[in-house]
Scaffold this active site. Structure first.
Site, short mmCIF file in Angstrom:
data_model
loop_
_atom_site.label_atom_id
_atom_site.label_comp_id
_atom_site.label_asym_id
_atom_site.label_seq_id
_atom_site.Cartn_x
_atom_site.Cartn_y
_atom_site.Cartn_z
N CYS A 1 0.96 -1.49 -0.38
CA CYS A 1 -0.10 0.00 0.16
C CYS A 1 1.05 1.22 0.16
O CYS A 1 2.24 1.13 -0.45
CB CYS A 1 -0.72 0.12 0.91
SG CYS A 1 -0.45 0.47 2.65
N ASN B 1 2.96 1.38 4.51
CA ASN B 1 2.19 0.21 4.69
C ASN B 1 2.19 -0.05 6.19
O ASN B 1 3.10 -0.28 7.50
CB ASN B 1 3.70 -0.04 4.69
CG ASN B 1 4.52 -1.64 5.37
OD1 ASN B 1 5.42 -2.71 4.85
ND2 ASN B 1 3.23 -2.49 5.57
N CYS C 1 -1.27 1.28 7.77
CA CYS C 1 -3.23 1.10 7.41
C CYS C 1 -3.21 -0.68 7.02
O CYS C 1 -4.03 -1.40 7.31
CB CYS C 1 -3.80 1.62 6.87
SG CYS C 1 -3.69 3.16 8.28
N ARG C 2 -3.42 -0.51 5.69
CA ARG C 2 -3.91 -1.94 4.47
C ARG C 2 -3.12 -3.02 4.56
O ARG C 2 -3.80 -3.94 4.62
CB ARG C 2 -4.31 -1.26 3.45
CG ARG C 2 -5.42 -0.13 3.55
CD ARG C 2 -5.92 0.38 1.91
NE ARG C 2 -4.77 1.51 1.56
CZ ARG C 2 -3.82 2.26 0.48
NH1 ARG C 2 -4.94 1.59 -0.04
NH2 ARG C 2 -3.22 3.07 1.23
N ASP D 1 -8.26 3.68 1.58
CA ASP D 1 -7.25 3.92 2.16
C ASP D 1 -8.34 4.63 3.43
O ASP D 1 -8.42 5.21 3.20
CB ASP D 1 -6.59 5.85 1.51
CG ASP D 1 -5.23 5.69 2.46
OD1 ASP D 1 -5.17 5.47 3.64
OD2 ASP D 1 -4.84 6.40 2.53
P1 4NP Z 1 -1.82 2.92 4.18
O1 4NP Z 1 -2.31 4.22 4.46
O2 4NP Z 1 -1.09 3.10 2.92
O3 4NP Z 1 -2.66 1.68 3.75
O4 4NP Z 1 -1.09 2.12 4.92
C1 4NP Z 1 -1.38 4.96 4.63
C2 4NP Z 1 -0.51 5.59 5.40
C3 4NP Z 1 -0.27 6.64 6.18
C4 4NP Z 1 -0.28 7.55 5.40
C5 4NP Z 1 -1.27 7.39 3.78
C6 4NP Z 1 -1.98 6.48 3.57
N1 4NP Z 1 0.25 9.04 5.24
O5 4NP Z 1 0.01 9.71 4.15
O6 4NP Z 1 0.52 9.13 6.00
#
Ligand code: 4NP
Length: 147
Positions: free
Chosen positions: A3, A6, A8-9, A119
């Site tokens: 994702c 790294n 959340c998803r 997201d």
């Molecule tokens: P992920 O979610 O891609 O599912 O881990 C996010 C985590 C952090 C951010 C964006 C999406 N961020 O902008 O910091």
């Protein structure tokens, strides 16, 4: 499992797939990474930790890392959570064969729809949906390529 951050998803996707690997005793290894480097070294988001725990999966040993070109050599399949991740990973590929390793994970459930896993970073209510979508897609992956 890749994702953006790294945290959340993809940590959820790693935990969910590892759980299925264990249950089916598959000879697979799974890892996760983010296309971005902002959260490198961090634990998964507490909201991901909580939803995984609710389903009996512990993801607290995971630490965020950035996707690297070497991952194309180490993994047979690279699952992108959304179209942005998909495009960014493919930009790092050096060969057609490497590009072909990359798929959008929800296409394993709904082929050719290019549906993204939303997201949930700014949407605390989104984690349950993210868990459910990834869980269904991982079931299809195991059905299609599991032994
Ligand atoms: P992920 O979610 O891609 O599912 O881990 C996010 C985590 C952090 C951010 C964006 C999406 N961020 O902008 O910091």
């Amino acid at each position: 499992m890749v994702c953006l951050g790294n945290i959340c998803r993809s940590p959820l996707a790693e935990g969910i797939m590892q759980n299925k690997i264990n249950a089916k005793k598959l000879d697979w290894s799974v890892d996760s990474a983010g296309t971005g480097a902002w959260h490198v070294g961090e634990l998964p988001d507490p909201r991901s930790i909580d939803v995984a725990k609710k389903y009996g999966i512990d993801i607290t040993h995971q630490r965020a890392r950035q996707f690297k070109a070497k991952d194309f050599d180490e993994f047979d399949y690279i699952f992108a959570m959304d179209a942005s991740n998909y495009n960014n990973i493919r930009k790092l590929a050096k060969t057609e064969a490497q590009k072909e390793k990359v798929t959008m994970i929800m296409n394993w459930e709904k082929p050719d729809m290019n549906q993204g896993v939303p997201d949930p970073y700014y949407d605390s209510d989104g984690f349950e949906l993210v868990y459910d979508m990834i869980d269904r897609a991982c079931d299809r992956v195991v059905e299609k390529i599991g032994d």
